[in-house]
Design a protein around this motif. Sequence first.
Motif, PDB file in Angstrom:
ATOM      1  N   ASN A  73       0.335 -29.026 -35.396  1.00 39.61           N
ATOM      2  CA  ASN A  73      -0.739 -28.008 -35.164  1.00 39.61           C
ATOM      3  C   ASN A  73      -0.706 -26.776 -34.604  1.00 39.61           C
ATOM      4  OD1 ASN A  73      -2.337 -30.357 -36.445  1.00 39.61           O
ATOM      5  ND2 ASN A  73      -4.106 -29.216 -35.356  1.00 39.61           N
ATOM      6  N   GLU A  74       0.578 -26.462 -34.474  1.00 39.47           N
ATOM      7  CA  GLU A  74       0.724 -25.178 -33.424  1.00 39.47           C
ATOM      8  C   GLU A  74       1.013 -24.012 -34.442  1.00 39.47           C
ATOM      9  OE1 GLU A  74       4.401 -23.775 -30.728  1.00 39.47           O
ATOM     10  OE2 GLU A  74       4.645 -25.387 -31.851  1.00 39.47           O
ATOM     11  N   CYS A  75       0.265 -22.849 -33.996  1.00 38.67           N
ATOM     12  CA  CYS A  75       0.455 -21.844 -34.611  1.00 38.67           C
ATOM     13  C   CYS A  75       1.668 -21.235 -33.810  1.00 38.67           C
ATOM     14  CB  CYS A  75      -0.611 -20.461 -34.248  1.00 38.67           C
ATOM     15  SG  CYS A  75      -0.609 -18.902 -34.860  1.00 38.67           S
ATOM     16  N   VAL A  76       2.886 -21.006 -34.471  1.00 32.42           N
ATOM     17  CA  VAL A  76       4.057 -20.496 -34.369  1.00 32.42           C
ATOM     18  C   VAL A  76       4.295 -18.963 -34.349  1.00 32.42           C
ATOM     19  CG1 VAL A  76       5.093 -22.528 -34.732  1.00 32.42           C
ATOM     20  CG2 VAL A  76       5.241 -20.933 -36.436  1.00 32.42           C
ATOM     21  N   LYS A  77       3.366 -18.331 -35.040  1.00 26.97           N
ATOM     22  CA  LYS A  77       3.509 -16.805 -35.299  1.00 26.97           C
ATOM     23  C   LYS A  77       2.253 -16.388 -35.623  1.00 26.97           C
ATOM     24  CE  LYS A  77       6.161 -13.245 -34.916  1.00 26.97           C
ATOM     25  NZ  LYS A  77       6.911 -12.604 -33.995  1.00 26.97           N
ATOM     26  N   THR A  78       1.846 -15.006 -35.010  1.00 23.50           N
ATOM     27  CA  THR A  78       0.603 -14.384 -35.504  1.00 23.50           C
ATOM     28  C   THR A  78       1.094 -13.095 -36.116  1.00 23.50           C
ATOM     29  OG1 THR A  78      -0.799 -15.547 -33.980  1.00 23.50           O
ATOM     30  CG2 THR A  78      -1.581 -13.402 -34.999  1.00 23.50           C
ATOM     31  N   LEU A  79       0.922 -12.687 -37.245  1.00 26.09           N
ATOM     32  CA  LEU A  79       1.181 -11.342 -37.677  1.00 26.09           C
ATOM     33  C   LEU A  79       0.119 -10.348 -37.937  1.00 26.09           C
ATOM     34  CD1 LEU A  79       3.443 -12.739 -40.639  1.00 26.09           C
ATOM     35  CD2 LEU A  79       4.175 -12.059 -38.565  1.00 26.09           C
ATOM     36  N   ASP A  80       0.191  -9.349 -37.093  1.00 25.24           N
ATOM     37  CA  ASP A  80      -0.923  -8.397 -37.158  1.00 25.24           C
ATOM     38  C   ASP A  80      -0.478  -6.738 -37.756  1.00 25.24           C
ATOM     39  OD1 ASP A  80      -3.015  -7.010 -36.436  1.00 25.24           O
ATOM     40  OD2 ASP A  80      -3.035  -6.840 -34.268  1.00 25.24           O
ATOM     41  N   ALA A  81      -0.937  -6.625 -39.060  1.00 28.25           N
ATOM     42  CA  ALA A  81      -0.418  -5.386 -39.558  1.00 28.25           C
ATOM     43  C   ALA A  81      -1.560  -4.797 -40.512  1.00 28.25           C
ATOM     44  CB  ALA A  81       0.732  -5.750 -40.560  1.00 28.25           C
ATOM     45  N   HIS A  82      -2.718  -5.341 -40.400  1.00 26.36           N
ATOM     46  CA  HIS A  82      -4.074  -4.940 -41.422  1.00 26.36           C
ATOM     47  C   HIS A  82      -5.266  -4.692 -40.147  1.00 26.36           C
ATOM     48  CE1 HIS A  82      -2.207  -5.599 -45.088  1.00 26.36           C
ATOM     49  NE2 HIS A  82      -1.936  -6.774 -44.614  1.00 26.36           N
ATOM     50  N   GLN A  83      -5.902  -3.800 -40.528  1.00 25.86           N
ATOM     51  CA  GLN A  83      -7.185  -3.322 -39.825  1.00 25.86           C
ATOM     52  C   GLN A  83      -8.361  -4.071 -40.177  1.00 25.86           C
ATOM     53  OE1 GLN A  83      -6.356  -1.718 -36.836  1.00 25.86           O
ATOM     54  NE2 GLN A  83      -4.447  -1.905 -37.766  1.00 25.86           N
ATOM     55  N   ASP A  84      -8.404  -4.886 -41.407  1.00 26.55           N
ATOM     56  CA  ASP A  84      -9.712  -5.345 -42.031  1.00 26.55           C
ATOM     57  C   ASP A  84      -9.450  -6.682 -42.612  1.00 26.55           C
ATOM     58  OD1 ASP A  84     -12.211  -5.275 -42.772  1.00 26.55           O
ATOM     59  OD2 ASP A  84     -12.303  -3.313 -43.388  1.00 26.55           O
ATOM     60  N   LYS A  85     -10.231  -7.291 -43.266  1.00 26.74           N
ATOM     61  CA  LYS A  85     -10.210  -8.689 -43.981  1.00 26.74           C
ATOM     62  C   LYS A  85      -8.629  -8.716 -44.892  1.00 26.74           C
ATOM     63  CE  LYS A  85     -15.110  -9.217 -44.468  1.00 26.74           C
ATOM     64  NZ  LYS A  85     -15.671  -7.636 -44.078  1.00 26.74           N
ATOM     65  N   VAL A  86      -8.078  -9.881 -44.736  1.00 27.22           N
ATOM     66  CA  VAL A  86      -6.908  -9.787 -45.464  1.00 27.22           C
ATOM     67  C   VAL A  86      -7.267 -10.790 -46.557  1.00 27.22           C
ATOM     68  CG1 VAL A  86      -4.554 -10.663 -45.523  1.00 27.22           C
ATOM     69  CG2 VAL A  86      -5.503  -9.560 -43.498  1.00 27.22           C
ATOM     70  N   TRP A  87      -7.725 -10.235 -47.630  1.00 21.42           N
ATOM     71  CA  TRP A  87      -8.114 -11.108 -49.061  1.00 21.42           C
ATOM     72  C   TRP A  87      -6.963 -11.764 -49.938  1.00 21.42           C
ATOM     73  CZ3 TRP A  87     -12.970 -12.812 -49.056  1.00 21.42           C
ATOM     74  CH2 TRP A  87     -14.022 -11.684 -48.695  1.00 21.42           C
ATOM     75  N   GLY A  88      -5.710 -11.160 -49.654  1.00 22.01           N
ATOM     76  CA  GLY A  88      -4.692 -11.484 -50.559  1.00 22.01           C
ATOM     77  C   GLY A  88      -3.506 -11.986 -49.776  1.00 22.01           C
ATOM     78  N   LEU A  89      -3.233 -13.148 -50.191  1.00 16.02           N
ATOM     79  CA  LEU A  89      -1.886 -13.636 -49.686  1.00 16.02           C
ATOM     80  C   LEU A  89      -1.245 -14.443 -50.243  1.00 16.02           C
ATOM     81  CD1 LEU A  89      -0.655 -14.698 -46.627  1.00 16.02           C
ATOM     82  CD2 LEU A  89      -2.136 -16.648 -46.699  1.00 16.02           C
ATOM     83  N   HIS A  90       0.140 -14.189 -50.558  1.00 11.83           N
ATOM     84  CA  HIS A  90       0.917 -15.092 -51.597  1.00 11.83           C
ATOM     85  C   HIS A  90       2.256 -14.880 -51.159  1.00 11.83           C
ATOM     86  CE1 HIS A  90       2.418 -15.545 -55.858  1.00 11.83           C
ATOM     87  NE2 HIS A  90       1.949 -16.607 -55.753  1.00 11.83           N
ATOM     88  N   ALA A  91       3.241 -16.050 -51.398  1.00  6.38           N
ATOM     89  CA  ALA A  91       4.511 -16.168 -51.151  1.00  6.38           C
ATOM     90  C   ALA A  91       5.492 -16.147 -52.360  1.00  6.38           C
ATOM     91  CB  ALA A  91       4.471 -17.834 -50.181  1.00  6.38           C
ATOM     92  N   SER A  92       6.501 -15.777 -52.277  1.00  7.39           N
ATOM     93  CA  SER A  92       7.383 -15.812 -53.275  1.00  7.39           C
ATOM     94  C   SER A  92       8.000 -17.161 -53.612  1.00  7.39           C
ATOM     95  CB  SER A  92       8.705 -14.746 -52.865  1.00  7.39           C
ATOM     96  OG  SER A  92       9.211 -15.585 -51.977  1.00  7.39           O
TER      97      SER A  92
END
Length: 800
Positions: free
Chosen positions: A609-628
Motif C-alpha cells: 500500500n506504499e506510494c514509492v514515488k511521486t512525479l511532479d511535472a504538471h501544473q494542472d489536471k493529469v487526464w492522460g496516463l498510459h504505459a508502453s
Amino acid sequence: EVVEFTVAVFLFLYSYAVSSKIEPFYKGGKVQVGISKDEKYIFCTCGSRVNVLEISTGKIIHCVEHDDQEDITSFALSCDDEMLVTASRALLLKQWDWRQANCTRSWRAIHTVPVASMTFDSTSTLLATGGCDGTIKLWDVVKQYCTHNLKGSSGVVHLVQFHPNTDLLQLFSSSLDCGIRIWDLRSSQCVSVLQSHYSAVTSLSFSPDGNTMVSSGRDKICTVWDLKTRKAKRTVPVYEAVEGVVILPGSTDLTEIGVKSKDLHFITAGSKGVLRVWEASTARCVYTQTLPSTLPSASEEDENDNPRSLTYLFHLPASARLATVTAEHNILLYQLPALTTQQQFVGYSDEVLDVKFLGKGDSHIVVATNSCQLKVFELLTNSCQILYGHTDTVLTLDVFKKGSLFASCAKDRSVRVWHMDSDSGQVRCVAQGSGHTNAVGSIACSRMKASFVATGSQDCTVKVWDLPADCSAEGGIRQLTARATEKAHDKDVNSVAVSPNDKLLASGSQDRTAKLWSLTGEGTVGLLGVFRGHRRGVWAVCFSPVDQVLATTSADGTAKLWSLQDFSCLKTFEGHDASVLKVIFVSRGTQLLTSGSDGLVKLWTIKTNECVKTLDAHQDKVWGLHASRKDDKMVTGSADSNITVWSDVTEIEMAEEQAKQEDQILKQQELSNLLHGKKYLKALGLAISLDQPHTVLTVIKAIREGENSSELLEKTLLKLRQDQKESLLRYCVVWNTNARNCLNAQAVLQVLLTHLPPEELLQYQGARSHLEGLIPYTERHMQRIGHCALNALTDHRAEW
C-alpha cells in the motif's frame, strides 16, 4: 522458488524520469524561419518568450525571455542568423545572442506605442521598426544609433521590408491606408505610394532580379508590380483573403505543381487553408493543393473562422521547402517540387484530455486535445499528423493490443476506429459508428484481438460495437453497429474497461459506483455485480493483467482495489489531495500508477500500500496516463497543455545507489585506517566530506582521548578549511543538545571561539542562528554542573 522471488523483486519499479516533453511553443503572433545556410531553426513568439525550434528534432533548443514578462510584439532575425532583436509592450528593443539566451544590449524604441513590425536588411546592419504610432525608425545595429525617422504612414505600420538590392537603399512599408509606401533612405522621403489594395496588405515578395514585386492582401487579390515604373502590371483575383505570397524560383523544374512556362509564377496561402500556384501573365490558378481525404475543404461561409486557414508563408530556398503556419498554431513544412508534406509541428495543443502510445515499438503517441482533431506525434522528431473526422471535442482514446489500430470517441456522439500504416506511419479512419444520444466520454478496445470496442456515454448507457473483420485502410470507412446496449448507471459513465480475456466489462460512473458486466451473452451485456465504497464519482476503472481484481479511482481522492469474486474492497490507496483521474497497472500487475487533479502522478506498490514515488511535472489536471507495452516508459498528458514521456530509471538509480554505497564503504574503511594511524586532520576532513556528524564526533573523541589532547585538538581544528569549520559549527549545535556529547561540542567551540575573530565567525553560513541555538543548552549544562558541584559539596560536609 528463490529464482522466482528474485525476478519478482527485479520487476518492481521505483522511479521514473522525464525523457522528453511536448510543450506549447507558439500561441500566435509572428513566426520567422532562421534563414541560415542549412535552415535548421524556426523562431516563434510565445507570450514574453521567443522560442527556437530545431526542425530536425522538433524540440525547443533555445529560448529568450524578457525579464519584465511583457509580451513580445515583434521580433526580427538578422540575415546572417547572428542577431535576434525583440520588441515588447514596455517599448524596449533588446538585442540577443540567441544561442546563449544572452541579452547583449537593450534600448528605448523611441516609438510612443508598441512596435508592430520589424525587419533586417540583407547586410544585417540596418534594422527597420514599424510602430503602432505610424512612424518607422531605422537603426544602425553596429554603430548603435537611430539613422532615420520616417513619418507619413497612417495608423499601425504592420509591414516593413527592405528591397533585396542593397544598392537601391529602399524600404517598403504598409499601414492602415492599404497603400505600399516606397521610402528612399538616402533622402528619407517617401518616393511613391503603390495603390491597388482595398484591405490590409499582408505580404510582399520580390523577383530574383528585384524588378518585379507581388503583393497580397485580405481583399482577395494579389498585385504584380513593375518596380521600375512603379505601376501595377496585373491584378490577380485569388478569391480568398491572402496572408502570404512567395514568387517561385524560375530555375527549378516545378511542372508537378503546374508551372509549365518560364513566366512569373507565385504561390499563395490564405483563408482557404490550401496552397495555390498562379501564373502572373494570365492570372490563372495552375495548381491547387489537395487536402487529405479526412479534411473537408472550407466553405465560403466558414472561411473567415476556418481553423485551417494559413497565416504565414515562407520560402526556404536552400532546402527547396515552403513553410506555412495555420490559425490553429500548427507549422507545416512542404518539399518542392511536389509540395509533399515533410513535417508538421503543433505549436499549441490546448488542454490534453487523453494520450496513448501507438505504433510498432511505441514509436508514436496519439493525443486528444480540447478540439475535434486528433494529433499523432512521432516521438523521435515531434512531427505531427492531424486527424480530421470528429465534429466535436474528442474526449477519450484506446489502443488495440498490436498498436496499429486505435479507437476514439467524442462529444459528437460518435465512435471512430483508426489504422496506422506500419511502413509509412500514415493514419486513416477505417470505421465509424453513432448511436449514443449524448457525448461519448469513455472507450475501451478488446484486449485479445481486434474484435470489438465498448463505449460509455453521458446518456448513462454502455454499448459494445463489433469491428469488421478487415480493418485495413484500403477499404474506405466502414459503419460500426452496436451489438449490445445497456442502461448501465444513473449518471454519466466516466470510464469503461475490458478484461484481458475479453469476457468482462467494467464501467465507472458519476453515480459513485463501478459495475462488472459479462460480455459472453449473445447481443447483451449481463450485470455480474456492483462495487460500492467511493464517496464521490468514479473517474477510472482498470483490470489487473494477472489477478482477479479491478482498480478504480474517484473524485474522493482515493484509488481502490476490488475483488472480482465477491466485489469487496481489498485495498484503498490514499495520497492525492484531489480527484484521482486515471489508474493503470504496471510491473505485471504488482504496482499501480495514478494521476490526479493535483497535477501529480504516483507510483504505488500494491502489496505494501506504499506510494514509492511521486512525479511532479504538471501544473494542472493529469487526464492522460498510459504505459508502453514493454513497461519501460509511460506518457502523461495534462490540462496545462504539456505531454511528458517518462522512462523507467529504476535500474539506473539502483546502480547509482549501489555505487554510492560502495563508495561510502571504501571511505569508511579509509577513515578507519586514518584513525588507526592517528592521522586526525585527514580523518576529520574525510568525515566532514561524507557529511556524517556521528563519524566526525568519533574523530573528535579519538583526538581528545590521546595525550596533549587540548593542543592536538586546537592544532587539528585550526588547519581545517573555512567550509569545514562551518560544517563543524553546525554539528556542534546538534551535539550540544545531548548531555553525553556536550563536552566534545564545548571543547570544539572553545577552540573556534578562542582563535577565530567574531567577524570571521559571523561570515559563516547561518552562524548567527547556530550561536543563538548554542546558548540555552550551554546554560542548561552549566546549571547541571553547578547542581552537581553543590550536591558533591553538601555530601562532603555531611561526611565530616
